[in-house]
Design a protein around this motif. Structure first.
Motif, mmCIF file in Angstrom:
data_model
loop_
_atom_site.group_PDB
_atom_site.id
_atom_site.type_symbol
_atom_site.label_atom_id
_atom_site.label_comp_id
_atom_site.label_asym_id
_atom_site.label_seq_id
_atom_site.Cartn_x
_atom_site.Cartn_y
_atom_site.Cartn_z
ATOM 1 N N VAL A 298 0.847 -1.205 0.000
ATOM 2 C CA VAL A 298 0.000 0.000 0.000
ATOM 3 C C VAL A 298 0.876 1.247 0.000
ATOM 4 O O VAL A 298 1.944 1.265 0.615
ATOM 5 C CB VAL A 298 -0.907 0.004 1.269
ATOM 6 C CG1 VAL A 298 -1.573 1.370 1.462
ATOM 7 C CG2 VAL A 298 -1.943 -1.102 1.190
ATOM 8 N N TRP A 299 0.435 2.248 -0.737
ATOM 9 C CA TRP A 299 1.024 3.593 -0.617
ATOM 10 C C TRP A 299 -0.093 4.528 -0.171
ATOM 11 O O TRP A 299 -1.133 4.590 -0.835
ATOM 12 C CB TRP A 299 1.605 4.034 -1.979
ATOM 13 C CG TRP A 299 2.265 5.385 -1.955
ATOM 14 C CD1 TRP A 299 3.110 5.870 -0.965
ATOM 15 C CD2 TRP A 299 2.174 6.425 -2.933
ATOM 16 N NE1 TRP A 299 3.533 7.143 -1.283
ATOM 17 C CE2 TRP A 299 2.985 7.506 -2.491
ATOM 18 C CE3 TRP A 299 1.503 6.555 -4.155
ATOM 19 C CZ2 TRP A 299 3.129 8.693 -3.207
ATOM 20 C CZ3 TRP A 299 1.649 7.732 -4.882
ATOM 21 C CH2 TRP A 299 2.447 8.793 -4.402
ATOM 22 N N ASN A 300 0.083 5.242 0.929
ATOM 23 C CA ASN A 300 -1.025 6.008 1.505
ATOM 24 C C ASN A 300 -0.594 7.429 1.888
ATOM 25 O O ASN A 300 -0.592 7.792 3.073
ATOM 26 C CB ASN A 300 -1.590 5.275 2.736
ATOM 27 C CG ASN A 300 -2.801 5.989 3.321
ATOM 28 O OD1 ASN A 300 -3.428 6.817 2.654
ATOM 29 N ND2 ASN A 300 -3.132 5.676 4.572
ATOM 30 N N PRO A 301 -0.217 8.240 0.881
ATOM 31 C CA PRO A 301 0.087 9.645 1.214
ATOM 32 C C PRO A 301 -1.189 10.364 1.617
ATOM 33 O O PRO A 301 -2.210 10.243 0.942
ATOM 34 C CB PRO A 301 0.650 10.221 -0.093
ATOM 35 C CG PRO A 301 0.027 9.377 -1.161
ATOM 36 C CD PRO A 301 -0.151 8.007 -0.577
ATOM 37 N N ALA A 302 -1.165 11.088 2.704
ATOM 38 C CA ALA A 302 -2.384 11.733 3.212
ATOM 39 C C ALA A 302 -2.681 13.031 2.451
ATOM 40 O O ALA A 302 -3.796 13.542 2.540
ATOM 41 C CB ALA A 302 -2.227 12.034 4.705
ATOM 42 N N PHE A 303 -1.680 13.536 1.735
ATOM 43 C CA PHE A 303 -1.850 14.809 1.034
ATOM 44 C C PHE A 303 -1.196 14.751 -0.336
ATOM 45 O O PHE A 303 -0.378 13.865 -0.617
ATOM 46 C CB PHE A 303 -1.206 15.942 1.859
ATOM 47 C CG PHE A 303 -1.737 16.035 3.263
ATOM 48 C CD1 PHE A 303 -1.054 15.444 4.325
ATOM 49 C CD2 PHE A 303 -2.930 16.680 3.518
ATOM 50 C CE1 PHE A 303 -1.560 15.517 5.618
ATOM 51 C CE2 PHE A 303 -3.436 16.754 4.809
ATOM 52 C CZ PHE A 303 -2.754 16.168 5.864
#
Ligand SMILES: CSC[C@H]1O[C@H](OP(=O)(O)O)[C@H](O)[C@@H]1O
Length: 338
Positions: A298-303
């Motif tokens: 998973v890649w989960n950048p918040a912004f």
């Protein structure tokens, strides 16, 4: 009596310490750039009221603010408030005893609440007037992303504050709000605020945004910000960048609504903004229920960062609406670099 299958409720959680606030911010029980700063500082006020810091409150204040600022890196507001409050506390400590200093700092912090709401009402009104000035039609349709309302600020909201002002003027036809995966601030929070206040709103998935722009006569896209930097590049909830691209393609003005407390003139461009990457579980489960194959990467950048060139409507602040190229001049003197 009919079966009540779902009860959607408002719950409040007491935060009794700086550490409580740090944890609430870190796990996003408290979220939204202005709310993070305000709740963080209020937790410090709670401890100061109980006498924290003893004979050396300045050290306690400095260590507490440093800790709170470390909770989440992208939004500038907590770091800005920490710097400004530290400067205030050090100046006050030169002429006040520990007890007087604590009370003075508590008053400074409590003032943040009113300042934020006042800023948001100005943002709402400036934004509404600017959008209405560009259209001959009686009412407008807005698309927004994430949650930028009362649940992200001290009240009224930034981008959602613009929506509130349009609604108050009876000039809002409808607001389309994206669910905002993976944390669903739109479906859980913005939809909640809109329904609670009778604001005409339609929830869409993030993947429907471009189609909505093509089919639903969107007048403007208005989003919030976590950090607006000197050239106008803006970090905001992930998905904002692609909304700006879609808005450009459809010729729809794209606005960022943010108080000056969300601006950071110390950074020249969006390349300098640290983007928080959040836990994989936010994508692979909902309320603990798995929704993705175990073991998937998973890649989960918040912004993400929207380049200033795509912010075609302008940046709506409490000082007015500015083109990205005008922002630094508009804010200089009101804001100092971090
Ligand atoms: C006025 S809230 C600004 C900003 O904060 C939100 O991020 P998060 O929910 O992760 O704290 C979102 O980016 C909003 O636009």
């Amino acid at each position: 009596m009919t079966l009540e299958a779902i009860r959607y409720r408002t719950a409040y959680e007491e935060l009794r310490s700086v550490q409580d606030a740090f944890e609430a911010i870190k796990c996003m029980k408290v979220r939204g750039a202005p709310a993070i700063a305000i709740v963080g500082c209020l937790s410090l006020a709670v401890e100061l009221r109980a006498g924290a810091g003893g004979d050396d409150p300045v050290t306690f204040i400095r260590e507490s603010l440093c800790h709170l600022t470390s909770a989440r890196p992208t939004a500038v507001n907590m770091g800005r408030a920490a710097r400004e409050l530290m400067e205030f506390a050090e100046n006050e400590s030169m002429e006040k005893n520990s007890e007087q200093l604590r009370e003075s700092v508590i008053a400074w912090i409590e003032d943040m609440l009113e300042r934020d709401v006042n800023d948001n009402r100005k943002i709402g009104n400036y934004g509404a007037q600017h959008i209405l000035s560009g259209v001959p039609r009686a009412s407008v349709t807005i698309l927004t992303h994430c949650n930028t309302g009362s649940l992200a600020t001290a009240g009224y909201g930034t981008a959602l504050g613009v929506v509130r002002s349009l609604h108050a003027l009876s000039r809002l036809k409808r607001v389309y709000c994206t669910e905002t995966r993976p944390y669903n601030q739109g479906s859980r929070l913005t939809a909640y605020e809109a329904v609670a206040e009778g604001i005409p709103a339609t929830l869409i998935t993030d993947s429907m945004a471009a189609l909505t722009m093509r089919e639903m006569d969107i007048t403007a896209v208005v989003v919030g910000a976590d950090r607006v930097v000197a050239n106008g590049d803006t970090a905001n909830k992930v998905g904002t960048y692609q909304l700006a691209i879609a808005a450009k393609h459809h010729g729809i003005p794209f606005y960022v609504a943010a108080p000056s407390t969300s601006c950071d003139l110390s950074l020249e461009s969006g390349r300098d903004i640290i983007i928080e990457v959040r836990p994989s579980e936010e994508l692979t489960s909902i309320n603990g229920v798995p929704i993705a194959a175990p073991g998937i990467e998973v890649w989960n950048p918040a912004f993400d960062v929207t380049p200033h060139q795509l912010i075609t409507g302008g940046i709506i602040t409490e000082l007015g609406v500015f083109l990205p190229s005008e922002l630094q001049a508009a804010l200089t003197g009101r804001l100092t670099a971090l």
